[in-house]
Design a protein around this motif. Structure first.
Motif, short mmCIF file in Angstrom:
data_model
loop_
_atom_site.label_atom_id
_atom_site.label_comp_id
_atom_site.label_asym_id
_atom_site.label_seq_id
_atom_site.Cartn_x
_atom_site.Cartn_y
_atom_site.Cartn_z
N ASP A 195 1.83 -13.28 4.12
CA ASP A 195 0.51 -13.29 3.47
C ASP A 195 -0.60 -12.20 3.87
N LEU A 196 -0.37 -11.76 5.06
CA LEU A 196 -1.09 -10.60 5.66
C LEU A 196 -0.46 -9.57 6.39
N ALA A 197 -0.86 -8.33 6.26
CA ALA A 197 -0.35 -7.03 6.64
C ALA A 197 -1.29 -6.46 7.51
N VAL A 198 -1.05 -5.89 8.83
CA VAL A 198 -1.95 -5.30 9.62
C VAL A 198 -1.32 -3.95 9.51
N VAL A 199 -1.94 -2.70 8.97
CA VAL A 199 -1.28 -1.40 8.96
C VAL A 199 -1.87 -0.68 9.96
N ILE A 200 -0.95 0.09 10.72
CA ILE A 200 -1.50 0.94 11.98
C ILE A 200 -0.34 2.00 11.86
N ILE A 201 -0.26 2.90 10.86
CA ILE A 201 0.59 3.95 10.92
C ILE A 201 -0.17 5.10 10.42
N PRO A 202 0.16 6.19 10.41
CA PRO A 202 -0.45 7.63 10.09
C PRO A 202 -0.92 7.50 8.63
#
Length: 669
Positions: A71-78
């Motif tokens: 359902d949901l993505a948390v994006v913590i990349i360059p």
């Protein structure tokens, strides 16, 4: 756009953390840990191609490899990898993505182009975005903490912030005080979801009572106004970018137009938005609106164990337009035998240091019917204080100076839904925003030294005295009959002004004792008769010495100069905007004596209306040196004449060259 589109951010069944990390010092680890330790009830999928497991969870190399729905993505990349990650989410049919990563529009043109590309891809695949450059989302009711710090306490305030740090500060305070929030959203650059979408969402959220927004600017002015007009829940806004420098900083911070602050103020006022000026106010106002019941009126009783805190509370209340009326005799009688004999039976009602929880409780119960609000000040460690206050009652609790007892009792009250404020001023300001302006009284202003019970010179005596001290006064003559008044008017040249001459009339205009621009001798006679007979009828005790007939002064800037002798601190001089506006605006500066020329010039330039002295909008510049001379002259009079306690020169007409005193009042001890 339906608010149901946003449910994926607050009620997801599964979450992918793209950029999950094994390293505890990285955000990819902290957010994953907060999701786990916060008790997220659904599936959590770490995305990291370099390791197999993090925090006991199986890792995937790409969101598309996850076998189940996400359902949901948390994006913590360059940032350079984010467009592809969002495309992968779209192909996986992920409904929403929170992009924590920075380096987008806030970082310059290249970053803005990258953000536009991310937004384009998200729109193409129907993926809703929060961020980029944000601090995530927290919903304790799901529970879901895709953010930091970890907060699990459920509360009533939804915090929406365009600044991660401001939002984190609010979260920290709500966490430490164990009040919790209904949700927290850090918006960042608002590539998609904005404060407008979230206001509509939280308007429908059953767990939210108050919507608190840190705002730097809005991108859709028309929709912003429409939503504010529709929202029924209290809205608290901390609007940054109020000053020219702040506006530039806000625009560079989130690449949003901060807008003219005066326009925002007008919009807030029209839509009953509670505007906070500081982060502290932001927290206090949201807390008060969420947990205090609106009182029926503005009458407040302070019940206290601290006299000093009660005085501060009274000052704060009257400055906010609240009424602090005397203690009713009926209530005072009911308190006999309950409060100690040495307790101060007034408002504030000082129970002294002998008070305990039982005494507070009995006083509060008897006081409630007599006042709209009972302000309870626990000014010392009061054991069991939490047992004597009641949720949803007309009570405002302030606890200070209670050390460890205070900390324990405050948390107990917060768990019961009773807000506690750490100072009287903060509590009163929060309460004030629950009371409509129409129910408030006039806001009290700071007091000026009083000179009651003194003897006053008549106007003619004032002019003679001042001229003897070097002041230029308007050309005037005394007249004790209608005929003499008319004769003097001819001598001075019409038009003239006529003013009552009496040592007993302090404010001449208030009693009809001033008439300006009289154009004929006949009108001068009629004015004399009408003025004296009217004042004699209303004030038969006053001695009337006829009138003073004065030439009309040439137009100039009206200022006030004064001297007042305070009983404790001694003489001070005053300068400000004059005429009738001095009482209305109180735009004045004060200095205790002694003063020198630098002090006098500093006084002149520190009033709000100082630009008028410099030739504002094409007006003539004023002779500030002459004004400084006059202030120094008043200071000398104060030194040479200790029997004079007050001098008011108002108005004084200031010109490009010199000044002239048009009216004066001098009081003696």
């Amino acid at each position: 756009m339906s608010t149901s589109d946003l449910r994926c951010f607050f009620h997801p069944q599964s979450i992918a953390v793209i950029g999950a990390s094994e390293s505890p010092e990285k955000l990819g680890h902290e957010i994953l840990k907060n999701l786990v330790e916060g008790g997220f009830p659904g599936a959590i999928y770490p995305i990291n191609p370099k390791t197999e497991r993090i925090l006991g969870l199986t890792c995937f190399t790409n969101v598309k490899e996850i076998p189940d729905a996400v359902d949901l993505a948390v994006v913590i990349i360059p940032s350079r990898f984010v467009p592809q990650a969002i495309q992968d989410c779209g192909e996986k049919h992920v409904k929403g993505a929170i992009i924590v990563t920075g380096g987008f529009s806030e970082a310059g043109d290249e970053g803005e182009a990258l953000q536009n590309e991310v937004a384009r891809i998200a729109k193409e695949y129907d993926v809703r975005l929060i961020g980029p450059n944000c601090q995530g989302v927290n919903n304790p009711y799901h529970p879901l903490c895709a953010s930091w710090p970890l907060l699990t306490q459920k509360g009533r305030v939804a915090v929406i912030s365009q600044s991660g740090t401001v939002g984190a500060a609010m979260m920290d305070w709500f966490s430490v005080e164990e009040l919790g929030v209904s949700s927290f959203v850090s918006l960042g650059n608002r590539a998609d979801v904005s404060e407008l979408d979230l206001m509509e969402y939280f308007e429908e959220d059953p767990n939210t009572s108050v919507i608190a927004i840190y705002l730097e600017g809005t991108k859709d002015a028309e929709r912003f106004q429409k939503i504010l007009g529709r929202v029924t829940k209290p809205v608290v806004i901390l609007k940054a970018g109020r000053t020219p420098g702040g506006k530039v900083a806000a625009e560079s911070h989130t690449k949003s137009l901060a807008g003219a602050d005066a326009i925002y103020s007008s919009i807030f006022q029209r839509n009953d938005v509670c505007r906070a000026e500081t982060i502290q106010d932001f927290y206090d106002f949201a807390k008060g609106l969420a947990y205090l019941n609106p009182p029926d009126g503005n009458r407040i009783l302070f019940v206290t164990t601290s006299g000093g805190a009660a005085i501060l509370a009274t000052d704060a209340a009257e400055q906010e337009g609240l009424e602090v009326p005397p203690l009713p005799k009926e209530l005072a009688d009911q308190l006999e035998g309950i409060i100690p004999p040495h307790a101060i039976r007034g408002n504030p009602l000082d129970l002294t240091g002998d008070a305990n929880a039982k005494m507070f409780q009995e006083v509060i119960q008897r006081a409630r019917p007599h006042f709209d609000t009972v302000g309870i000040i626990f000014g010392d460690p009061v054991l069991d204080a939490s047992t004597v206050v009641t949720p949803h009652q007309n009570e405002l609790v302030m606890f200070l100076g209670g050390a460890e007892v205070e900390r324990e009792e405050k948390l107990k009250m917060h768990h019961a839904g009773i807000p506690v404020f750490p100072t009287p001023e903060r509590g009163i300001r929060a309460l004030s925003h629950l009371i409509p302006p129409s129910m408030k009284g006039q806001k009290a202003k700071h007091t000026f030294p009083a000179a009651e019970g003194k003897s006053q010179m008549s106007l003619s005596q004032c002019f003679r005295f001042l001229e003897g001290k070097g002041f230029d006064c308007i050309v005037s003559r005394s007249a004790d009959s209608p005929g003499k008044a008319a004769h003097v008017a001819h001598q001075l040249g019409l038009p003239v002004a006529v003013k009552i001459d009496s040592p007993h009339i302090l404010h001449k205009s208030d009693v009809g004792g001033v008439k300006l621009n009289i154009l004929s001798a006949q009108d001068v006679r009629a004015t004399y008769d009408r003025m004296l007979s009217g004042i004699q009828e209303k004030h038969p005790e006053a001695t009337l010495d006829g009138v003073v007939v004065s030439a009309m002064a040439s137009p100039g800037l009206e200022v006030i100069l004064g001297m007042n002798r305070d009983e404790q601190f001694g003489p001070m001089v005053m300068f400000g905007l004059g005429g009738i506006t001095v009482e209305l605006f109180r735009d004045v500066s004060l200095r205790l004596l002694p003063i020198d020329r630098d002090d006098a010039l500093e006084m002149i330039h520190e009033i709000k209306a100082a630009p008028l002295l410099k030739g504002y909008r094409g007006q003539q510049k004023i002779d500030v040196e002459a004004l400084a001379d006059a202030l120094l002259n008043l200071a000398q009079i104060a030194q040479d004449h200790p029997d004079i306690v007050e001098i008011d020169l108002n108005p004084v007409f200031a010109y490009p060259e010199g000044l002239v005193v048009v009216d004066a009042r001098i009081l003696k001890a």
